[in-house]
Design an enzyme around this catalytic site. Structure first.
Site, PDB file in Angstrom:
ATOM      1  CB  ILE A  87      69.296  36.843  44.093  1.00 47.54           C
ATOM      2  CG1 ILE A  87      71.021  37.368  44.222  1.00 47.54           C
ATOM      3  CG2 ILE A  87      68.584  37.989  43.830  1.00 47.54           C
ATOM      4  CD1 ILE A  87      71.726  37.497  42.858  1.00 47.54           C
ATOM      5  CB  CYS A  88      64.632  36.493  47.379  1.00 42.31           C
ATOM      6  SG  CYS A  88      62.808  36.122  47.341  1.00 42.31           S
TER       7      CYS A  88
END
Lengths: 154, 533
Positions: A87-88
């Protein structure tokens, strides 16, 4: 400090479950540093109805360093790597502070789903490209398709 | 990276949904752990601070300590003051908002934020310690040592500077590499004597000791710096031009150069006043070296134009002919323009050839126009060869009755095509091939070109009569007496010769393609051979 705080967080969650989560618990009883969560796809979005499993790895330096959260269920989102589930989200990297907890971070992940993400720093290039070119219908269709195929109980 | 508006856990906790607690959700793990803050339904009476809540909800309901304003709760370890033991560190309230924490927790957190390896602080300045809730700075009373501050600041600076200084070093390396190759090119084209004359200032400068050597003698140092600046000011064209030779050679192989190259001579002419070794002499013959080199770009453009107009279309035709029939719609003669597949295959080949013809062919024309019959001989055959051959070939072919008409037809088409189809072809040719081998071939060809041109010039000296190539007083036909002129013309000849050769090969391949046939197996012969074996 880390394990004490984790127990507190877990208790707080069990007393007061977050509407964003369907489940949150350690993977096994004697390992407090690996958790599994099931996130509800936010209502009113293309993720609605999806049940996304996430793995949470807590460093021994928690809460000074952020937990590592990954999607285990593949999810189609511009800021989530479809294959690895990475996840960014700045909260998971630079803007983490100990004032956050596991539950509030997972809620932030749910918010990330409902906010539609940031296609300018994509981990899912195909979807980000659709969004950037303004094909919202196509992007939503793609998301709905993957949610139905991979994240819905049959 | 996606970012969301900050949302603190404390906000969520304040808006707790009012639902009865389910004790069933507690897992045995948590009820076992002694130091946890778990409060079960049946534990609730033990707690004293639950008066108000009790009145609202008759059902026995646990009250989380965070709901009570009198209980302090550490925002880092989430423990509250009810759990305090004599060993717990004192409470601190460093900011205007309600967040409080243990001193030890705060110090741990600050140490983590300030850790040099922490990738989260990217800024140049020391990381700011601020409350995550109200963003006000958390002040620390601590000893300061300016040496420590300085070194830490320097460390952060060094970390920042890695990428820029790496880029700087790399570009410096590229600069020197191309300057070295530029010097090599100058020598290759101008020969030892003229080259040394041109490069003299550069040579003096190359082994000059660096300025810091003169530190103990400030006058000498300033003199050296001044000298260096002056030298660069006077010979700026040399210092700019030498490293630019290689990039321009490379650019000349692409369509990029079409825009740049014609500009350069203008710069050259404009700055001509400073040139110490040459003057503009339009009317004189032979022209000066600077003038000859300055007009090369124009000659290049002219030659490219000529090639486009006259040969590109024919070449395309020939290339198309040797494609397998699958990609051709019809037989030999009538297949132009159709089939994208053909075009793709074509592209590569044409580009391939584009590598070579871009450069000096132009000069050949100049040479042909201006002087020496020798060049006319060399230049003319290129085009003529192809025009003349078809008849000869047709006669020699195995099936003349088919080939002759086809060839004739084709010629006609070729002649018509340039008129119609010139535009698109020009565009096709302009595209640069992006295959790695193609790029490498282009670059290597460009880099080796000056050397090849110089060698060709030397070969010219051997071939041509001595009277042309050796200086003899002030002869008016003395162009070839200069090494640089021979190099230019040699380079032109290379390009033109290469183009001519390629055109011949293309044309010949097309011819041979038409005349192919599969040989039947000769059973008698085969049998006899077999028996013999």
């Amino acid at each position: 400090m880390a394990s004490k705080r984790l127990i507190k967080e877990l208790d707080a969650y069990n007393k007061d479950p977050s509407p964003a989560l369907k489940a949150l618990e350690p993977k096994s009883e004697d390992d407090l540093f690996h958790w599994v969560a099931v996130l509800r796809g936010p209502e009113g979005t293309a993720y609605e109805g999806g049940r996304f499993t996430l793995t949470i790895t807590l460093p021994s330096t928690y809460p000074n360093t952020p937990p590592e959260i990954r999607f285990q269920t593949p999810i189609c989102h511009p800021n989530v790597n479809f294959k690895t589930g990475e996840i960014c989200l700045d909260l998971l990297k630079t803007s983490w502070t100990p004032a956050y907890g596991v539950v509030s971070t997972l809620e932030a992940v749910q918010q990330l789903l409902s906010a539609g993400g940031e296609p300018d720093s994509p981990l899912n290039i195909d979807l980000a490209r659709l969004l950037r070119e303004g094909d919202l219908v196509g992007a939503e269709g793609l998301v709905r398709f993957y949610t139905r195929m991979l994240a819905m109980p049959r | 990276m996606a970012s969301l508006p900050a949302r603190q856990p404390s906000q969520r906790r304040s808006s707790r949904p009012e639902q009865p607690q389910q004790s069933s959700t507690h897992s045995p793990v948590r009820s076992r752990s002694e130091d946890s803050q778990t409060i079960f339904v049946h534990d609730a009476p033990e707690k004293e601070e639950q008066q108000q809540e009790e009145s609202i909800q008759p059902a026995a309901r646990p009250i989380a300590p965070e709901d009570d304003p009198s209980v302090k709760r550490c925002w880092i370890c989430f423990e509250d003051s009810t759990e305090d033991t004599p060993e717990t560190s004192p409470w601190r309230d460093p900011c205007p908002c309600a967040l409080m924490a243990h001193e030890e927790c705060l110090l741990d957190w600050i140490a983590d934020v300030e850790a040099p390896k922490n990738t989260r602080n990217r800024s140049l300045a020391a990381p700011k310690i601020e409350c995550p809730q109200c963003k006000s700075e958390i002040k620390l009373a601590r000893q300061r040592d300016y040496v420590v501050d300085l070194v830490r600041g320097f460390e952060r600076l060094a970390l920042k500077a890695i990428v820029p200084s790496g880029v700087f070093m790399l570009s410096g390396a590229v600069y020197h590499l191309s300057a070295l190759h530029g010097i090599h090119s100058i020598y290759a084209v101008f020969g030892a004597r003229d080259g040394a004359r041109i490069l003299r200032p550069l040579r003096m400068n190359a082994i000059r000791p660096p300025v810091e050597v003169y530190l103990n003698d400030p006058r000498q140092a300033s003199y050296q710096v001044l000298n260096l600046l002056l030298d660069h000011a006077v010979h700026w064209r040399l210092y700019c031009g030498i490293p630019l030779i290689t990039p321009i050679l490379l650019a000349s192989r692409t369509s990029l150069a079409d825009g740049i190259l014609p500009v350069l001579p203008i710069v050259f002419f404009a700055s001509q006043v400073h040139a110490p070794d040459s003057t503009i002499d339009f009317p004189t013959w032979p022209p000066s070296a600077s003038f000859a080199f300055a007009i090369l770009p124009y000659i290049r453009s002219l030659y490219n134009l000529y090639y486009q107009k006259v040969w590109a279309e024919k070449e395309k035709q020939w290339l198309k002919e040797i494609q397998p029939r699958v990609t051709q719609n019809q037989g030999d003669g009538q297949n132009e323009g159709q089939g994208a597949g053909v075009n793709e295959g074509m592209m590569e080949l044409q580009i391939d050839q584009g590598l070579w013809d871009n450069w000096d062919d132009p000069e050949q024309e100049e040479a042909a126009d201006n002087n020496a019959p020798a060049q006319d001989d060399e230049a003319a055959p290129g085009p003529n060869v192809q025009d003349n051959r078809p008849n000869v070939r047709g006669g020699g072919n195995e099936r003349p009755q088919q080939n002759a008409p086809a060839g004739g037809q084709q010629q006609q088409q070729q002649n018509q095509q340039p008129a119609n189809g010139n535009q698109p072809i020009g565009q096709v040719d302009r595209r640069i091939s992006f295959s790695p081998t193609g790029i490498a071939e282009t670059a290597l060809g460009a880099i080796a070109f000056p050397t090849l041109a110089g060698l060709a010039g030397e070969a010219l000296k051997l071939i041509l009569p001595r009277s042309w190539t050796t200086p003899r007083g002030y002869s008016s036909r003395g162009l070839l007496q200069h090494k640089w002129a021979r190099s230019i013309i040699g380079g032109c000849l290379i390009v033109v010769g290469k183009d001519a050769l390629m055109l011949y090969v293309r044309w010949r391949m097309a011819q041979m393609h038409r005349g192919r046939r599969v040989v039947d197996f000769d059973r008698k012969k085969g049998n006899s051979k077999r028996t013999a074996v």
